[in-house]
Design a protein around this motif. Structure first.
Motif, PDB file in Angstrom:
ATOM      1  N   ASN A  90      -7.898  -0.533  -2.445  1.00 17.95           N
ATOM      2  CA  ASN A  90      -6.469  -0.530  -3.286  1.00 17.95           C
ATOM      3  C   ASN A  90      -5.867  -1.762  -2.675  1.00 17.95           C
ATOM      4  OD1 ASN A  90      -7.523   0.098  -5.681  1.00 17.95           O
ATOM      5  ND2 ASN A  90      -6.329   2.636  -5.494  1.00 17.95           N
ATOM      6  N   SER A  91      -5.275  -1.098  -1.422  1.00 14.28           N
ATOM      7  CA  SER A  91      -4.605  -2.235  -0.160  1.00 14.28           C
ATOM      8  C   SER A  91      -5.375  -3.328   0.174  1.00 14.28           C
ATOM      9  CB  SER A  91      -4.386  -0.830   1.072  1.00 14.28           C
ATOM     10  OG  SER A  91      -3.957   0.143   0.492  1.00 14.28           O
TER      11      SER A  91
ATOM     12  N   SER B 280      -2.849  -5.921  -0.130  1.00 13.21           N
ATOM     13  CA  SER B 280      -2.642  -6.979   0.941  1.00 13.21           C
ATOM     14  C   SER B 280      -2.679  -8.817   1.088  1.00 13.21           C
ATOM     15  CB  SER B 280      -2.565  -6.130   2.019  1.00 13.21           C
ATOM     16  OG  SER B 280      -2.228  -5.291   1.847  1.00 13.21           O
TER      17      SER B 280
ATOM     18  N   GLN C  64       2.520  -4.201  -7.729  1.00 12.46           N
ATOM     19  CA  GLN C  64       2.960  -4.012  -6.111  1.00 12.46           C
ATOM     20  C   GLN C  64       2.262  -5.040  -5.468  1.00 12.46           C
ATOM     21  OE1 GLN C  64      -0.144  -0.380  -5.278  1.00 12.46           O
ATOM     22  NE2 GLN C  64      -0.033  -1.181  -7.137  1.00 12.46           N
TER      23      GLN C  64
ATOM     24  N   TRP D  97       0.214  -3.777   4.007  1.00 14.40           N
ATOM     25  CA  TRP D  97      -0.317  -2.471   4.019  1.00 14.40           C
ATOM     26  C   TRP D  97       0.332  -1.539   3.971  1.00 14.40           C
ATOM     27  CZ3 TRP D  97      -6.010  -2.112   4.731  1.00 14.40           C
ATOM     28  CH2 TRP D  97      -6.577  -1.269   5.382  1.00 14.40           C
ATOM     29  N   ASN D  98       1.560  -1.850   5.374  1.00 12.31           N
ATOM     30  CA  ASN D  98       2.874  -1.065   4.520  1.00 12.31           C
ATOM     31  C   ASN D  98       3.037  -0.005   3.744  1.00 12.31           C
ATOM     32  OD1 ASN D  98       1.310   0.021   7.708  1.00 12.31           O
ATOM     33  ND2 ASN D  98       2.544  -1.952   9.192  1.00 12.31           N
ATOM     34  N   GLN D  99       2.845  -0.658   2.470  1.00 12.96           N
ATOM     35  CA  GLN D  99       4.112  -0.924   1.545  1.00 12.96           C
ATOM     36  C   GLN D  99       4.195   1.261   1.090  1.00 12.96           C
ATOM     37  OE1 GLN D  99       4.157  -1.880  -2.097  1.00 12.96           O
ATOM     38  NE2 GLN D  99       3.599  -4.779  -1.419  1.00 12.96           N
TER      39      GLN D  99
ATOM     40  N   PRO E 178      -2.112   3.047  -2.954  1.00 10.70           N
ATOM     41  CA  PRO E 178      -2.398   2.542  -1.358  1.00 10.70           C
ATOM     42  C   PRO E 178      -2.427   3.437  -0.390  1.00 10.70           C
ATOM     43  CG  PRO E 178      -0.254   1.849  -1.582  1.00 10.70           C
ATOM     44  CD  PRO E 178      -0.845   2.313  -3.142  1.00 10.70           C
ATOM     45  N   VAL E 179      -2.865   2.751   0.791  1.00  6.97           N
ATOM     46  CA  VAL E 179      -3.624   3.815   1.554  1.00  6.97           C
ATOM     47  C   VAL E 179      -2.424   5.033   1.900  1.00  6.97           C
ATOM     48  CG1 VAL E 179      -5.020   2.922   2.361  1.00  6.97           C
ATOM     49  CG2 VAL E 179      -2.732   1.821   3.415  1.00  6.97           C
TER      50      VAL E 179
ATOM     51  N   ILE F 245      -7.022   4.430   8.627  1.00  6.78           N
ATOM     52  CA  ILE F 245      -6.326   3.838   8.087  1.00  6.78           C
ATOM     53  C   ILE F 245      -5.430   2.903   9.328  1.00  6.78           C
ATOM     54  CG2 ILE F 245      -4.704   4.637   5.939  1.00  6.78           C
ATOM     55  CD1 ILE F 245      -2.976   5.390   6.539  1.00  6.78           C
TER      56      ILE F 245
END
Length: 312
Positions: A97-98, A102, A180, A244-246, A261-262, A286
């Protein structure tokens, strides 16, 4: 036979002396490398601790905190924490997902932000300065101040879905992939970065292309963008990392586990009894894609930042 050179007035010049290295230059170079190495190790300590702790059980992690053993893979070392990660969270699903979110955010962001910057920097139209000022003003507004209004609007927007093989309009983007991605495609900093870089490209290229019958989009696609590689690299990297950091936005807008996401997966380990070893293993998993990306493109990253045209 030595040749004596003279000045224009016939005065002999002083003989050139052999150049000598500056005293202490070698020591200074060694000291500089040593200082940079120590500084790099200092900043690498958290990452080293994370990777090493991911191989240890919880009790040994706390037992080793008072010594350098915390940074060394010694003691009861195993991959059990990584097995626990996949038993606790759907890690592969979160990673997929990430990566998808991204990559799509980066690709669409480059297209939308560069087009907006092109219109602001290369074309002349009424209100251009006001629009640019408004875009720059949004940089001072933190995301938390408009997160709730954005959530409300996302729940009211239409979306075309397929039901029973027929397209049908539904309302509400919550608990979906598009919620997202789409709100984060347009970015004020990326627009301003492209605007600053496009302003350094001679506008005479546009005039020559217009005389030859090229459209504005042809100028954008064939002239301006090929010359903006450093700016594009900078935008791509600085867009990928926040995507990526959401954490806050997916936590608010996404409820289904298979869409998360991760970063949202980190909270799975904070139960009544925190599994620190498994959490370190998940954090390592991650971190590896981002770390590999940076190590692979560190030269492009540093070069793009240096030559992107951003002035202090």
């Amino acid at each position: 036979m030595a040749t004596i050179t003279t000045t224009r007035d016939g005065v002999p010049r002083a003989a050139s002396q052999p150049t000598r290295g500056r005293p202490g230059r070698g020591f200074g170079t060694i000291g500089g490398y040593l200082g940079r190495t120590i500084l790099a190790l200092f900043f690498a300590f958290p990452i080293i601790f994370m990777f090493v702790s991911s191989l240890k059980p919880d009790d040994q992690i706390f037992a080793d905190l008072s010594s350098l053993r915390a940074f060394l893979p010694v003691g009861d070392i195993s991959m059990d924490n990584y097995k626990d990660v996949f038993d606790t969270v759907p890690a592969w699903r979160f990673l997929a997902n990430s990566i998808g979110i991204s990559v799509l955010t980066v690709v669409l962001g480059i297209l939308v932000n560069s087009l907006a910057a092109f219109a602001l920097s290369r074309m002349r139209w009424r209100g251009r300065g006001f629009v640019l000022a408004a875009i720059i003003a949004t940089l001072v507004v933190p995301f938390e101040t408009f997160a709730l209004p954005l959530l409300w609007w996302a729940n009211k927007l239409p979306w075309l879905v397929m039901q029973n093989g027929q397209p049908m309009w539904t309302f509400g983007w919550l608990d979906s992939y598009q919620v997202q991605i789409i709100p984060f495609i347009a970015n004020a900093f990326s627009i301003y970065l492209y605007y600053s870089y496009f302003s350094t490209i001679p506008k005479g290229l546009d005039e020559a292309a217009r005389i030859d019958g090229a459209s504005w989009f042809r100028i954008y696609r064939s002239i301006v963008m090929p010359l903006s590689g450093p700016a594009t690299a900078t935008v791509a990297i600085l867009t990928f990392l926040p995507a990526w950091n959401q954490f806050l936005w997916p936590l608010m807008a996404v409820q289904s586990e298979n869409l998360r996401p991760v970063m949202v997966g980190v909270q799975y380990f904070f139960q009544l009894d925190v599994a620190w070893g498994a959490m370190m293993a998940y954090a390592s998993l991650i971190t590896i894609p981002v770390l590999a990306l940076f190590l692979s493109f560190q030269r492009a990253f540093i070069g793009s930042i240096a030559s992107s045209g951003v002035k202090g």
